[in-house]
Write an enzyme that holds these catalytic residues in place. Structure first.
Site, short mmCIF file in Angstrom:
data_model
loop_
_atom_site.label_atom_id
_atom_site.label_comp_id
_atom_site.label_asym_id
_atom_site.label_seq_id
_atom_site.Cartn_x
_atom_site.Cartn_y
_atom_site.Cartn_z
N ASP A 9 -0.69 -3.39 0.01
CA ASP A 9 -0.17 -2.46 -0.99
C ASP A 9 -1.33 -2.04 -1.89
O ASP A 9 -2.39 -2.69 -1.90
CB ASP A 9 0.93 -3.17 -1.80
CG ASP A 9 1.39 -2.37 -2.99
OD1 ASP A 9 1.76 -1.19 -2.81
OD2 ASP A 9 1.36 -2.92 -4.11
N ILE A 10 -1.15 -0.99 -2.66
CA ILE A 10 -2.22 -0.53 -3.56
C ILE A 10 -1.99 -0.98 -5.00
O ILE A 10 -2.69 -1.86 -5.51
CB ILE A 10 -2.37 1.00 -3.50
CG1 ILE A 10 -2.89 1.43 -2.11
CG2 ILE A 10 -3.34 1.48 -4.58
CD1 ILE A 10 -3.07 2.93 -1.96
N ASP A 11 -1.02 -0.37 -5.66
CA ASP A 11 -0.83 -0.59 -7.10
C ASP A 11 -0.38 -2.02 -7.39
O ASP A 11 0.65 -2.47 -6.90
CB ASP A 11 0.18 0.41 -7.65
CG ASP A 11 -0.32 1.84 -7.51
OD1 ASP A 11 -1.20 2.24 -8.27
OD2 ASP A 11 0.16 2.54 -6.59
N GLY A 44 3.47 3.13 -1.24
CA GLY A 44 4.43 4.18 -1.53
C GLY A 44 3.74 5.50 -1.81
O GLY A 44 4.37 6.56 -1.81
N ASP A 207 3.33 -6.47 -4.32
CA ASP A 207 3.72 -6.94 -5.66
C ASP A 207 4.99 -6.30 -6.19
O ASP A 207 5.50 -6.72 -7.22
CB ASP A 207 2.59 -6.68 -6.66
CG ASP A 207 2.53 -5.21 -7.07
OD1 ASP A 207 2.66 -4.92 -8.27
OD2 ASP A 207 2.37 -4.36 -6.19
#
Length: 258
Positions: A9-11, A44, A207
């Site tokens: 995931d990124i954020d 996302g 997360d």
């Protein structure tokens, strides 16, 4: 277990609240690649939201738009757009409730309101440019995801309105709208099938609430220390936070780096 691929995931996972990638994370990803393990972004976000990050980390494969648009080494593997009939219902309902929308294609995105404060706040939190203004963009382009801008107190207005759309909150003023049944896990499975890799041979880091299916689907699901509390039951392991070496700690736990 010998793992072959890792989804990130990124954020809140690769980047912190300031949308910066800790140097330790950059180094850990480089070590992972040097060991022959494929790192893949699973987010996302739309592709145009994370191109600089992918270039920084030298990652050229991704599961984007919550699993709706998947690319492996430059080759699109999977696309799942929102049906026009579903978009029509969403536009009508949001208009009735005075809630603004942002429509996301795979190359550009547009809002149906100009300079709306909720749009400005949520999009600014991603540290990306604001969308253009084109209320009719959804009629003429493939739309993979929509941002619906409303506060949690207004979510009930959309209860029982759609049976084919899924709403997941990612910001106090915004929710992702995707096709029902779609998720990062669906996009990941399309890539794993193409590469002939079993889900049990995959690792995923996340997360947020849109990471539940992803962590549950792979062989080793790792939640960041800064994760949303509701994600933790879906994780096999909880690592440190993004700013405390969480990526390195998780990769070590998986036995993928030293």
């Amino acid at each position: 277990m010998s793992y072959k691929i890792v989804f990130f995931d990124i954020d809140g996972t690769l980047v912190n609240d300031e949308k910066q990638v800790p140097q330790d994370t950059i180094d850990a990803i480089a070590e992972l690649k040097a060991s022959g393990i494929e790192p893949v972004i699973a987010t996302g976000r739309a592709p145009y939201f994370f191109k600089p990050l992918a270039e920084l980390l030298h990652i050229d494969s991704f599961v984007s738009l919550n699993g709706a648009y998947v690319v492996y080494k430059g080759e699109p593997l999977y696309k799942r757009t929102l049906p026009l009939s579903s978009l029509e219902k969403l536009v009508e309902a949001a208009g009735r409730n005075n809630h603004s929308l942002v429509f996301e294609g795979n190359e550009q995105f547009f809002a149906n309101s100009e300079a709306h404060p909720f749009i400005m706040e949520s999009v600014n939190s991603l540290r990306v440019e604001q969308p253009g203004f084109d209320p009719e963009f959804w009629r003429n382009s493939d739309i993979y995801q929509v941002f619906l801008h409303c506060e949690a107190a207004d979510e009930h207005l959309y209860d029982q309105v759609f049976d084919d759309l899924r709403l997941v909150r990612w910001h106090p003023k915004a929710m992702d709208v995707t096709v029902m049944g779609g998720s990062k896990a669906v996009g990941i499975e399309s890539m794993l099938a193409r590469l002939n890799i079993s889900p049990s041979e995959a690792v995923a880091f996340g997360d947020g609430l849109n990471d539940m299916e992803m962590l549950e689907h792979v062989g080793l699901g790792i939640a960041m220390g800064n994760s949303h509390p509701e994600l933790l039951p879906y994780a096999d392991y909880v690592t440190a936070s993004v700013d405390e070496g969480g990526i390195r700690q998780g990769l070590r736990h998986a036995g993928l780096i030293g």
